[in-house]
Scaffold this active site. Structure first.
Site, PDB file in Angstrom:
ATOM      1  N   TYR A 212      -2.349   0.287   9.956  1.00 30.06           N
ATOM      2  CA  TYR A 212      -2.375  -0.325   8.815  1.00 30.06           C
ATOM      3  C   TYR A 212      -1.478  -0.240   8.048  1.00 30.06           C
ATOM      4  O   TYR A 212      -0.718  -1.306   7.509  1.00 30.06           O
ATOM      5  CB  TYR A 212      -3.768   0.339   7.958  1.00 30.06           C
ATOM      6  CG  TYR A 212      -3.687  -0.115   6.564  1.00 30.06           C
ATOM      7  CD1 TYR A 212      -3.995  -1.454   6.294  1.00 30.06           C
ATOM      8  CD2 TYR A 212      -3.599   0.824   5.629  1.00 30.06           C
ATOM      9  CE1 TYR A 212      -4.146  -1.954   4.933  1.00 30.06           C
ATOM     10  CE2 TYR A 212      -3.819   0.363   4.324  1.00 30.06           C
ATOM     11  CZ  TYR A 212      -3.867  -1.060   3.920  1.00 30.06           C
ATOM     12  OH  TYR A 212      -3.859  -1.086   2.802  1.00 30.06           O
TER      13      TYR A 212
ATOM     14  N   SER B 235       0.883  -1.146  -0.036  1.00 30.10           N
ATOM     15  CA  SER B 235      -0.072   0.135  -0.159  1.00 30.10           C
ATOM     16  C   SER B 235       0.836   1.288   0.194  1.00 30.10           C
ATOM     17  O   SER B 235       1.800   1.271   0.704  1.00 30.10           O
ATOM     18  CB  SER B 235      -0.817  -0.049   1.193  1.00 30.10           C
ATOM     19  OG  SER B 235      -1.572   1.265   1.467  1.00 30.10           O
TER      20      SER B 235
ATOM     21  N   LYS C 157       1.383  -3.418   6.521  1.00 24.66           N
ATOM     22  CA  LYS C 157       1.927  -3.692   5.099  1.00 24.66           C
ATOM     23  C   LYS C 157       3.271  -3.668   5.050  1.00 24.66           C
ATOM     24  O   LYS C 157       3.886  -4.296   4.219  1.00 24.66           O
ATOM     25  CB  LYS C 157       1.093  -2.585   4.104  1.00 24.66           C
ATOM     26  CG  LYS C 157      -0.277  -2.967   4.099  1.00 24.66           C
ATOM     27  CD  LYS C 157      -0.713  -4.128   3.433  1.00 24.66           C
ATOM     28  CE  LYS C 157      -2.047  -4.663   3.473  1.00 24.66           C
ATOM     29  NZ  LYS C 157      -2.335  -5.843   2.584  1.00 24.66           N
TER      30      LYS C 157
END
Ligand code: UDP
Length: 341
Positions: A148, A122, A152
């Site tokens: 988050y 991401s 990643k």
């Protein structure tokens, strides 16, 4: 090729399954259906000629994964199964580490014999790059601002470390890390679309507000240091994103480690997205100005020149209108989204 697709019933995963089937591959889709849709798999099966199988298994279920992968013996993996909401990750970081990190480790163990592994990373791994690094190149330091984004980035590290160990062990594997920008739109044939529960993404929420299905859309922050005070993002059509996966899969050779941005290279502010949705749907999006959402960087859009140069990939839908039109078309024709299982 036998390809295992995790999160195959989700938004991006289902579009990837569709493309792999169209290209003649044999696919095992796995999904725990916590956020994916059984109906998407049923629809895809109709034209698959027996080349699509499905297992309801979570990537947190190590033994279930080992059994599913052992029976299918995949040559390639596309790994989409993950939790992917920035705001939720700030509130529930443990869940994000459990699914995105521990789950991915389970998957890598279960699929230790694959030749190619494509990972959905991401742009959130970059955090907020300094102004001189926007548009963001892959060489930008990765400094995520949310749990988050950190999960990643850890996924990228795990893949690099394992790829190196495999090489040292004389069994080199090809791995690709694709750093997505904001994925939206829907399959142009009209079969598949975006249906999240809860829905948190800007484009589907704005479409629902314009269609009168929600009272209003809240703009998260109007005091950012951007041209109109709202956050700037790079929106990429889901079918273009899937094209990038196929290009990466084709380019992977044993021992190759690839990392690419997948974005259009153009930034649009939240207000520009709202205006575009209003024009496409034909009615104004009712909005409310709200506070910033924690974990959101002010401005993030890609320098996609590396993937263009090395893989020949470029977003076909360079214009936001096209992405919004495809998303709106599916959303209008599926007022309740997919059937609930
Ligand atoms: N956004 C917003 N209101 C919403 C949802 C999103 O203002 O109801 C903003 C969000 O703060 C971000 C942009 O829209 O700047 C894109 O957010 P989205 O959740 O779609 O994707 P993300 O950037 O989190 O991957």
């Amino acid at each position: 090729m036998r390809c295992l697709v995790t999160g195959g019933a989700g938004f991006i995963g289902s579009h990837a399954v569709q493309r792999l089937l169209r290209d003649g591959h044999e696919v095992l889709a796995i999904d725990d259906l916590s956020r994916g849709h059984a109906e998407a798999i049923d629809l895809l099966r109709q034209d698959a000629g027996g080349r699509l199988s499905f297992e309801r298994v979570s990537i947190q279920d190590h033994d279930g994964l080992v059994n599913a992968a052992g029976a299918f013996a995949p040559q390639a993996v596309m790994h989409f199964a993950a939790l992917a909401y920035v705001g939720e990750s700030v509130q529930q970081p443990g869940r994000y580490y459990a699914v995105n990190v521990a789950g991915m480790l389970n998957l890598m163990h279960a699929c230790a014999d694959v030749e190619k592994f494509v990972f959905s990373s991401s742009c959130a791994t970059y955090g907020q790059p300094p102004a001189e690094l926007i548009p963001v190149p892959e060489t930008c330091p990765q400094a995520p601002m949310s749990p988050y984004g950190r999960t990643k980035l850890i996924g990228e590290w795990m893949l690099r470390d394992c790829a190196r160990a495999m090489e040292l062990g004389g069994r080199p594997v090809g791995v690709a890390m694709l750093r997505y920008f904001n994925v939206a739109g829907a399959d142009r044939s009209g079969l598949l679309g975006e249906d999240h529960e809860p829905e948190t993404h800007l484009i589907p929420l704005a479409i629902d507000a314009a269609l009168g299905r929600r009272d209003s859309l809240t703009i998260f922050g109007t005091d950012y240091p951007t041209t109109d005070g709202t956050c700037v993002r790079d929106y990429v059509h889901v079918e273009d994103l899937v094209d990038a996966h196929v290009a990466a899969l084709d380019a992977l050779k044993p021992g190759r480690v690839l990392a690419y941005n997948v974005g259009s290279g153009r930034g649009y502010s939240v207000r520009e997205v709202i205006d575009t949705v209003g024009q496409v749907v034909g009615s104004v999006v009712p909005t409310v100005e709200g506070a910033r959402r924690e974990g959101d960087p002010p401005s993030l859009f890609a320098d996609p020149s590396k993937i263009r140069r090395e893989l020949g990939w470029k977003a076909r839908a360079g214009d936001l209108r096209e992405i919004v039109a495809d998303a709106a078309s599916w959303r209008t024709s599926h007022p309740g989204g997919y059937a609930q299982c």
